[in-house]
Design a protein around this motif. Structure first.
Motif, PDB file in Angstrom:
ATOM      1  N   GLY A 140       0.787  -1.230   0.000  1.00 16.60           N
ATOM      2  CA  GLY A 140       0.000   0.000   0.000  1.00 16.60           C
ATOM      3  C   GLY A 140       0.817   1.276   0.000  1.00 16.60           C
ATOM      4  N   THR A 141       2.120   1.181   0.232  1.00 13.53           N
ATOM      5  CA  THR A 141       2.984   2.376   0.168  1.00 13.53           C
ATOM      6  C   THR A 141       3.442   2.640  -1.265  1.00 13.53           C
ATOM      7  N   LYS A 142       3.210   1.682  -2.167  1.00 10.52           N
ATOM      8  CA  LYS A 142       3.713   1.804  -3.540  1.00 10.52           C
ATOM      9  C   LYS A 142       2.614   1.903  -4.592  1.00 10.52           C
ATOM     10  N   VAL A 143       1.381   1.616  -4.197  1.00  7.17           N
ATOM     11  CA  VAL A 143       0.240   1.742  -5.116  1.00  7.17           C
ATOM     12  C   VAL A 143      -0.871   2.519  -4.426  1.00  7.17           C
ATOM     13  N   SER A 144      -1.753   3.092  -5.232  1.00  2.53           N
ATOM     14  CA  SER A 144      -2.815   3.929  -4.662  1.00  2.53           C
ATOM     15  C   SER A 144      -4.216   3.390  -4.915  1.00  2.53           C
ATOM     16  N   LYS A 145      -4.337   2.484  -5.864  1.00  2.00           N
ATOM     17  CA  LYS A 145      -5.661   1.980  -6.221  1.00  2.00           C
ATOM     18  C   LYS A 145      -5.918   0.638  -5.537  1.00  2.00           C
ATOM     19  N   ALA A 146      -7.059   0.533  -4.892  1.00  2.00           N
ATOM     20  CA  ALA A 146      -7.404  -0.686  -4.158  1.00  2.00           C
ATOM     21  C   ALA A 146      -7.956  -1.753  -5.096  1.00  2.00           C
ATOM     22  N   LYS A 147      -7.764  -3.007  -4.731  1.00  2.00           N
ATOM     23  CA  LYS A 147      -8.414  -4.108  -5.443  1.00  2.00           C
ATOM     24  C   LYS A 147      -9.935  -3.894  -5.366  1.00  2.00           C
ATOM     25  N   PRO A 148     -10.700  -4.167  -6.413  1.00  2.00           N
ATOM     26  CA  PRO A 148     -10.391  -5.006  -7.579  1.00  2.00           C
ATOM     27  C   PRO A 148      -9.610  -4.330  -8.705  1.00  2.00           C
ATOM     28  N   ASP A 149      -9.146  -3.079  -8.507  1.00  2.00           N
ATOM     29  CA  ASP A 149      -8.254  -2.506  -9.514  1.00  2.00           C
ATOM     30  C   ASP A 149      -6.993  -3.362  -9.589  1.00  2.00           C
ATOM     31  N   PRO A 150      -6.485  -3.650 -10.779  1.00  2.00           N
ATOM     32  CA  PRO A 150      -5.337  -4.559 -10.914  1.00  2.00           C
ATOM     33  C   PRO A 150      -3.977  -3.910 -10.659  1.00  2.00           C
ATOM     34  N   GLU A 151      -3.934  -2.639 -10.255  1.00  2.00           N
ATOM     35  CA  GLU A 151      -2.665  -1.919 -10.146  1.00  2.00           C
ATOM     36  C   GLU A 151      -1.596  -2.681  -9.369  1.00  2.00           C
ATOM     37  N   VAL A 152      -1.948  -3.226  -8.212  1.00  2.00           N
ATOM     38  CA  VAL A 152      -0.941  -3.878  -7.366  1.00  2.00           C
ATOM     39  C   VAL A 152      -0.319  -5.088  -8.057  1.00  2.00           C
ATOM     40  N   PHE A 153      -1.121  -5.843  -8.812  1.00  2.00           N
ATOM     41  CA  PHE A 153      -0.597  -7.026  -9.478  1.00  2.00           C
ATOM     42  C   PHE A 153       0.167  -6.669 -10.755  1.00  2.00           C
ATOM     43  N   LEU A 154      -0.244  -5.610 -11.420  1.00  2.00           N
ATOM     44  CA  LEU A 154       0.509  -5.127 -12.583  1.00  2.00           C
ATOM     45  C   LEU A 154       1.879  -4.628 -12.144  1.00  2.00           C
ATOM     46  N   ALA A 155       1.906  -3.914 -11.006  1.00  2.00           N
ATOM     47  CA  ALA A 155       3.174  -3.409 -10.476  1.00  2.00           C
ATOM     48  C   ALA A 155       4.071  -4.556 -10.023  1.00  2.00           C
ATOM     49  N   ALA A 156       3.467  -5.585  -9.433  1.00  2.00           N
ATOM     50  CA  ALA A 156       4.246  -6.736  -8.943  1.00  2.00           C
ATOM     51  C   ALA A 156       4.880  -7.505 -10.096  1.00  2.00           C
ATOM     52  N   SER A 157       4.102  -7.763 -11.148  1.00  2.00           N
ATOM     53  CA  SER A 157       4.666  -8.495 -12.285  1.00  2.00           C
ATOM     54  C   SER A 157       5.762  -7.673 -12.956  1.00  2.00           C
ATOM     55  N   ALA A 158       5.567  -6.359 -13.052  1.00  2.00           N
ATOM     56  CA  ALA A 158       6.582  -5.484 -13.639  1.00  2.00           C
ATOM     57  C   ALA A 158       7.858  -5.506 -12.800  1.00  2.00           C
ATOM     58  N   ALA A 159       7.691  -5.512 -11.459  1.00  2.00           N
ATOM     59  CA  ALA A 159       8.853  -5.538 -10.559  1.00  2.00           C
ATOM     60  C   ALA A 159       9.645  -6.842 -10.705  1.00  2.00           C
ATOM     61  N   LEU A 160       8.957  -7.898 -11.121  1.00  2.00           N
ATOM     62  CA  LEU A 160       9.623  -9.190 -11.341  1.00  2.00           C
ATOM     63  C   LEU A 160      10.220  -9.277 -12.741  1.00  2.00           C
ATOM     64  N   GLY A 161       9.908  -8.290 -13.575  1.00  2.00           N
ATOM     65  CA  GLY A 161      10.395  -8.311 -14.952  1.00  2.00           C
ATOM     66  C   GLY A 161       9.629  -9.287 -15.822  1.00  2.00           C
ATOM     67  N   LEU A 162       8.369  -9.532 -15.463  1.00  8.73           N
ATOM     68  CA  LEU A 162       7.546 -10.508 -16.175  1.00  8.73           C
ATOM     69  C   LEU A 162       6.248  -9.881 -16.674  1.00  8.73           C
ATOM     70  N   GLU A 163       5.637 -10.536 -17.657  1.00  5.73           N
ATOM     71  CA  GLU A 163       4.297 -10.148 -18.092  1.00  5.73           C
ATOM     72  C   GLU A 163       3.289 -10.725 -17.096  1.00  5.73           C
ATOM     73  N   PRO A 164       2.153 -10.025 -16.876  1.00  5.25           N
ATOM     74  CA  PRO A 164       1.125 -10.566 -15.966  1.00  5.25           C
ATOM     75  C   PRO A 164       0.687 -11.975 -16.346  1.00  5.25           C
ATOM     76  N   SER A 165       0.669 -12.265 -17.651  1.00  3.88           N
ATOM     77  CA  SER A 165       0.240 -13.588 -18.119  1.00  3.88           C
ATOM     78  C   SER A 165       1.227 -14.693 -17.741  1.00  3.88           C
TER      79      SER A 165
END
Length: 210
Positions: A140-165
């Motif tokens: 919650g310190t790195k994203v502002s939109k709450a679930k069900p918005d996908p922001e947190v998972f999009l940011a997580a996959s990007a941080a891993l260097g991977l596509e969400p899929s």
């Protein structure tokens, strides 16, 4: 799905550790100070929801009006009580199978991220002694939109260097399952199949995957 994933993204509460009980105790305490009861049934509406949105739901339950300054003060008071509870967390409170599954994934070369609305996520992981098992921590310190918005998972996959899929999301809340699907990931629901019907697979806990 699990055999081919390159990344695994975990929610925190209800997946890795059960701090929901401490959230509930802190919210109930706030409600009592405001003069009404906040039940466990009411608390179900707060799963996967940000702190300020949770406060809004609580105030609606109690029929309480509050301006922005009062809301911030209430949220801060609730969080202080919650942090007091979790400051006593011990590694033994990790949910069954969670540590073993994280270790299993790492041994297979799967990248691991946390995707949580909690602003106390790193503190909790440190208390549990498992911070080093995560390649990325998005909270919650790195994203502002709450679930069900996908922001947190999009940011997580990007941080891993991977596509969400390429990632699988592990979630215990309906809003989190929706967020994972919206992000373009496969989703493993942890809990009730009735509540998490949209997930690609539903299990009782991570212990089933070890």
């Amino acid at each position: 799905m699990l055999e081919t994933m390159k990344g695994a993204i975990f929610d925190l509460d209800g997946v890795i550790v059960d701090t929901a009980k401490y959230h509930y105790l802190a919210w109930r305490s706030l409600a009592q100070r405001l003069g009404f009861e906040f039940t466990e049934e009411d608390n179900e509406r707060l799963k996967g929801v940000s702190r300020m949105e949770s406060l809004q739901i609580l105030l609606e339950v109690g029929g309480v009006e509050a301006d922005e300054a009062e809301r911030l003060e209430m949220a801060d008071a609730k969080n202080k009580e919650y942090v007091d509870y979790i400051s006593r967390l011990e590694p033994s409170e990790i949910l069954p199978g969670a540590r073993a599954y994280l270790l299993l994934l790492r041994s297979k070369g799967v990248k691991v991220a946390l995707g949580s609305a909690s602003k106390n996520a790193e503190f909790i992981l440190n208390r549990l002694g498992i911070t080093e098992l995560f390649d990325a921590i998005i909270d919650g310190t790195k994203v502002s939109k709450a679930k069900p918005d996908p922001e947190v998972f999009l940011a997580a996959s990007a941080a891993l260097g991977l596509e969400p899929s390429e990632c699988v999301v592990f979630e215990d809340a309906a809003a989190g399952v929706q967020a994972g699907i919206s992000a373009g990931s496969k989703v493993v629901g942890i809990g009730s199949a009735d509540i998490l019907a949209e997930a690609d697979r539903v299990i009782g806990g991570l212990y089933e995957l070890v």
